[in-house]
Design an enzyme around this catalytic site. Structure first.
Site, short mmCIF file in Angstrom:
data_model
loop_
_atom_site.label_atom_id
_atom_site.label_comp_id
_atom_site.label_asym_id
_atom_site.label_seq_id
_atom_site.Cartn_x
_atom_site.Cartn_y
_atom_site.Cartn_z
CG ASP A 269 -2.00 1.01 1.03
OD1 ASP A 269 -3.21 0.67 1.72
OD2 ASP A 269 -2.06 1.90 0.13
C1 GLC Z 1 -4.32 4.21 -0.12
C2 GLC Z 1 -5.33 3.40 0.12
C3 GLC Z 1 -5.25 2.31 -0.81
C4 GLC Z 1 -4.92 2.78 -2.05
C5 GLC Z 1 -3.75 3.12 -2.25
C6 GLC Z 1 -3.37 4.04 -3.45
O1 GLC Z 1 -3.63 4.86 1.12
O2 GLC Z 1 -4.85 2.52 1.40
O3 GLC Z 1 -6.63 1.40 -0.87
O4 GLC Z 1 -5.39 1.72 -3.21
O5 GLC Z 1 -3.40 4.12 -1.01
O6 GLC Z 1 -3.73 5.26 -3.36
#
Ligand code: GLC
Length: 745
Positions: A269
C-alpha cells in the site's frame, strides 16, 4: 510474448533496470521537464543520488486521463532501452465516471450478478481511459462502523464478502485464459490482511486476531478473489498480531503464496514499505527493503526504499538476486497478460476520449444497483408517497452533488443526479408539489474548516443558520409530508475517516427536531458511508430509507423508491448498532456460557449490559419492502447426512401484498457443538427472488458438507460429526423457521 521470451528479457536487464520494474511512482515524475523533476518529486521521495533512473520505472499510480496516459507512455517508450511499457494503476474502487453506490451499499443488494455487471462497466470505462489495473475490490471484512473505510467493504459476513470478491474480480478482469480481454483490466484485491479490524475502529490501528477469527472470518474473502484469478494483491497498512502486513513473511509467503497459491503481483500500500521503520519493525530503510522483499512484496508503491537498497542487496546475496528475477518476471507477465508488449496503448489513440463513460447503458446499471442497495429500515404506512401530495424536501442533501462517497476520485460531481433532480423528474407524473429548502449545511462552519482541503466538493450555503432553518420550517408548514435528507459528510468517512461518534451531524439533528415540532410526518433519507447511530432520531420519523452514498444516479433511484415505481429490496450487509457502546456488534457472535435466556431476560449473571439491550437497532440481513412476504411450510428432507451426501431444506414464500417485490431468503446454520465453538448462526446461502402479488414459490436450498467445515484448532478446514441447526428467514434475527440434522460420524 511467450514466457521464454519474457525470461530472456529479464536476463538481459541490469540489476537497476530490474529493480526499476518494482518501483511505482505518480504522474508528477513524468509530466514536466527534467530539472523540475530532479529538484521536485525526485528529491522529495528521497532517491539516493545517481541511484535511480526514471526510465527504469515499472508502473504509475493514479494517472487517470486518457490523453495524459498516452502522452506519458509515448514519451517513456521513446526513452526506454528495452521498450518495456509502463503499467498504469489507479483507485477506481466503485466507478470511473459512472459512479456506483459504495460497496457496503452494493453488498446490501445481495445481487452479485448485478455487481459483476457494474464491475464490467468499471473495467470498460477504465480500459477506454488507458488504465491497466484498478486497486479494487477492497474486501476487508468489517464489524466496527467507527472505522471510516467500512464504506469500501462488502460488510460483516464472510459469504457476502466472498461473493463480492469473486463478482468484482470476474467483472473487472473478464479472463480468457491467461490474457485479460479487451474492455477489461487487471484487478487488485486489498488490503491483505484484515485491515478492517483495527483496534477501536481507529484508522491504521493495530489488528489483533486469533487464528479462528482470521481464518474463519477475515481471510476467506481474499482467498475468493485469488481463486477467481485476481492478478494483484495489495498489502495492508496495519500490523497483524504485532507484525506489519507489508513485512509479514508468514502472511505473504506462507499464507498468500503457498497456502492460497497466489502467483500474481503483491504490491505494497502507499508508502507502506517505508513505514515499516515507523511501525518499529525495522531500524532503517535497508532493513525494510530486505524484509518486505523477502516477505514477497513485489512492488514498492511510491517510496524510494527498493530503488535505493534492493540493487546492493541483490548484488550481495544470490538468494535476493533470484527473488528479484522472479518478481520482475511477474511484473512482465502482467504486462504481457494485458497485451502491452504488442500494444502499449491497449487501444488508446493519440486523441482518444473515453466514449463509453456515462453511457445510458452504464447509467442504467448504476441506477438499478442503487435501487437495489438502498435499504428501507422503517415505514409506518407512509411510503410510497401517494400522488397529489405537497412534499417539503428538506436537508443539506436535497441538492448535494458530492453524494458519491470518498473513493469516487475520478467521478465528477457535475454528473451527480441529486435527490431534487430525481424528484423534479417525476413530480409532474406524480402530481406532486415539491418545495425545497436546505435547512442547514452538512457540517457546522468549524467542521467545514477542518475539512477545508476537501470541503470544496461539499456545497456550503452562506446564508445565516437561522435563515436556513426558517426557510425549511416555512415550506414544511405548507406540506403534507416532509422528506428530510440528512447525512454525514463524505469526508467524515473513507480513509482517515474514523469517528468515535458515528452519528448525524448535530446541525442536522437540530433541524430535524425543529421540523418535528410541526407535527408533520417525516420520511428520513440517510446519506452515509457507514451504519450511523440513529437512536436519537429514529422515533421522530415515520420512515427511513438508508441511501448510503448512492452514486451518480442516486437521485433517480431514490425518486423511484419514494414514488413506489421501484419496490425497495436492499438488506443490511452490516449491523446497525443501537448505541456506540455496543460496537463492535455483529450477527455471527458466539453464545458465551451464559446467554440471555427468554424465561429470565433480566438475570444478573448473563451476557448482557446493564444500560443497553444486546440487540442492534437493525440486524444484519434486515430490510423492508412495500409488500409483505409470508413464510411457511419449512421442510427438511433428512434427519442426518454423511460427508458424501446433502440435505435439502425448503420453505414457501408468498407475496401477500398488492405490489411486486424482491425478497432475499436467507439460510443460516448453527454447528451446535464444535471443538472450536461456532457462531450462534452463520449465513450459508441465500436466494433473491421476485414475486408478483399473491404469488407463492417454494425456495430450495442444498446443505453440502463444505457448508459444515470450519478452520479448526488442527489448522485444517474440516467438519465435525454432530447436530446442526438450520434456520431459514428474512433476516439474521428471524428464528421462526428452524430444523436440525445430524452429520454422521
Ligand atoms: C491508499 C489506500 C489504498 C489505495 C492506495 C493507492 O492509502 O490505503 O486503498 O489503493 O493508497 O492510492
Amino acid at each position: 510474448m511467450k514466457i521464454e521470451a519474457l525470461k530472456d528479457l529479464v536476463a538481459i536487464l541490469s540489476i537497476e533496470e530490474k529493480v526499476g520494474q518494482l518501483v511505482q511512482l505518480t504522474g508528477d515524475f513524468f509530466d514536466s521537464n527534467n530539472d523540475v523533476i530532479e529538484t521536485g518529486p525526485m528529491k522529495k521521495i528521497g532517491f539516493q543520488k545517481n541511484k535511480y533512473e526514471l526510465a527504469h520505472t515499472g508502473s504509475l499510480l493514479n494517472v487517470v486521463d486518457a490523453e495524459e496516459i498516452y502522452k506519458i507512455q509515448k514519451k517513456y517508450l521513446e526513452n526506454s532501452k528495452h521498450k518495456i511499457p509502463l503499467l498504469f494503476m489507479a483507485d477506481i474502487i466503485y466507478g470511473y465516471k459512472t459512479i456506483f453506490p459504495i460497496p457496503l451499499a452494493q453488498s446490501g443488494s445481495w445481487n452479485f450478478p448485478l455487481i459483476e455487471k457494474s464491475a464490467k462497466v468499471i473495467a470498460k470505462e477504465c480500459y477506454d481511459a488507458g488504465i491497466h489495473v484498478t486497486f479494487s475490490p477492497m474486501v476487508d471484512l468489517v464489524r466496527d462502523p467507527r472505522w471510516g473505510r467500512v464504506l469500501e467493504s462488502p460488510g460483516e459476513d464472510p459469504l457476502l464478502a466472498k461473493q463480492y470478491a469473486k463478482s468484482m474480480v470476474r467483472g473487472i478482469q473478464g479472463m480468457q485464459g491467461d490474457q485479460i480481454s479487451e474492455n477489461h483490466i487487471a484487478a487488485c484485491v486489498k488490503h491483505f490482511a484484515a485491515y478492517g479490524a483495527p483496534q477501536a475502529g481507529l484508522e491504521y490501528g493495530a489488528v489483533e486476531l486469533s487464528t479462528d477469527s482470521l481464518q474463519n472470518y477475515y481471510l476467506p474473502s481474499y482467498k475468493a478473489a485469488i481463486d477467481a484469478d485476481v492478478k494483484l494483491v495489495m498489502t495492508a497498512f496495519n500490523t497483524l498480531n504485532g507484525i506489519p502486513c507489508t513485512g509479514n513473511k508468514w502472511l505473504n509467503k506462507d499464507i498468500l503464496r503457498e497456502t492460497f497459491n497466489f502467483t500474481g503481483l503483491l504490491i505494497s500500500d502507499y508508502a507502506a514499505i517505508e513505514e515499516l521503520k515507523i511501525h518499529g519493525f525495522t531500524e532503517n530503510d535497508q532493513e525494510s527493503a530486505q524484509l518486505a522483499f523477502e516477505s514477497s512484496v513485489d512492488i514498492d508503491m511510491k517510496t524510494s526504499v527498493y530503488a535505493n537498497h534492493l540493487p546492493d542487496l541483490a548484488k550481495k546475496d544470490t538468494r535476493i538476486m533470484k527473488l528479484l528475477d522472479e518478481a520482475v518476471l511477474r511484473v512482465l507477465q502482467l504486462k504481457n497478460a494485458l497485451g502491452l508488449f504488442e500494444d502499449p496503448y491497449r487501444g488508446l489513440s493519440e486523441l482518444s476520449n473515453s466514449h463509453s463513460v456515462l453511457s445510458d447503458k452504464h447509467k442504467e446499471v448504476s441506477q438499478t444497483l442503487a435501487e437495489e442497495s438502498i435499504v428501507l429500515l422503517k415505514n409506518k404506512d407512509i411510503l410510497p408517497i401517494d400522488e397529489n401530495k405537497k412534499i417539503a424536501l428538506v436537508g443539506p442533501y436535497v441538492d448535494e452533488p458530492s453524494a458519491l462517497g470518498f473513493w469516487a476520485i475520478t467521478g465528477e460531481t457535475k454528473d451527480t443526479i441529486t435527490l431534487k433532480a430525481g424528484l423534479d423528474s417525476i413530480k409532474e407524473e406524480m402530481k406532486w408539489k415539491v418545495q425545497v429548502a436546505k435547512g442547514s449545511n452538512i457540517l457546522e462552519e468549524s467542521d467545514i474548516e477542518s475539512y477545508a482541503k476537501y470541503a470544496s466538493a461539499m456545497s456550503v450555503d452562506e446564508k445565516p443558520k437561522q435563515q436556513l432553518l426558517e426557510e425549511a420550517i416555512e415550506i414544511a408548514k405548507e406540506s403534507n409530508i416532509v422528506v428530510m435528507c440528512l447525512g454525514e459528510s463524505i469526508y467524515q468517512s473513507g480513509e482517515g475517516g474514523s469517528r468515535t461518534t458515528p452519528v448525524l451531524p448535530d446541525e442536522q439533528v437540530k433541524l430535524l427536531k425543529e421540523i418535528k415540532k410541526l407535527g408533520k410526518q417525516i420520511v428520513l433519507i440517510v446519506y452515509a458511508g457507514r451504519p450511523l447511530i440513529l437512536d436519537n432520531v429514529i422515533d421522530d420519523v415515520s420512515a427511513v430509507l438508508y441511501a448510503w452514498f448512492p452514486g451518480t444516479m442516486g437521485g433517480y433511484a431514490l425518486a423511484n423508491l419514494l414514488s413506489g415505481k421501484v419496490n425497495p429490496s436492499g438488506k443490511l450487509a452490516m449491523t446497525m448498532p443501537r448505541s456506540i457502546g455496543q460496537i463492535p456488534i455483529f450477527y455471527n457472535t458466539y453464545s458465551s456460557g451464559r446467554p440471555i435466556v427468554e424465561n429470565n431476560p433480566n438475570h444478573r449473571f448473563a451476557s448482557r449490559y446493564l444500560d443497553e439491550k444486546n440487540t442492534p437497532l437493525y440486524c444484519f440481513g434486515y430490510g423492508l419492502s412495500y409488500t409483505e412476504f409470508e413464510y411457511s411450510g419449512f421442510e427438511i428432507d433428512k434427519e442426518s447426512m454423511t460427508e458424501q451426501d446433502e440435505i435439502r431444506v425448503s420453505i414457501k414464500v408468498r407475496n401477500v401484498g398488492e405490489k411486486q417485490g424482491k425478497e432475499i431468503v436467507q439460510l443460516y446454520l448453527h454447528d451446535v457443538a464444535a471443538r472450536v465453538v461456532r457462531p450462534i448462526k452463520e449465513l450459508k446461502d441465500f436466494k433473491k427472488i421476485t414475486l408478483n402479488p399473491h404469488e407463492e414459490r417454494r425456495i430450495d436450498f442444498k446443505i453440502t458438507i463444505d457448508m459444515l467445515k470450519y478452520y479448526n484448532s488442527n489448522e485444517e478446514w474440516a467438519s465435525e460429526p454432530g447436530k446442526f441447526e438450520v434456520i431459514i428467514g428474512k433476516d439474521s434475527n428471524d428464528q421462526r423457521f428452524k430444523g436440525s440434522f445430524i452429520l454422521e460420524d
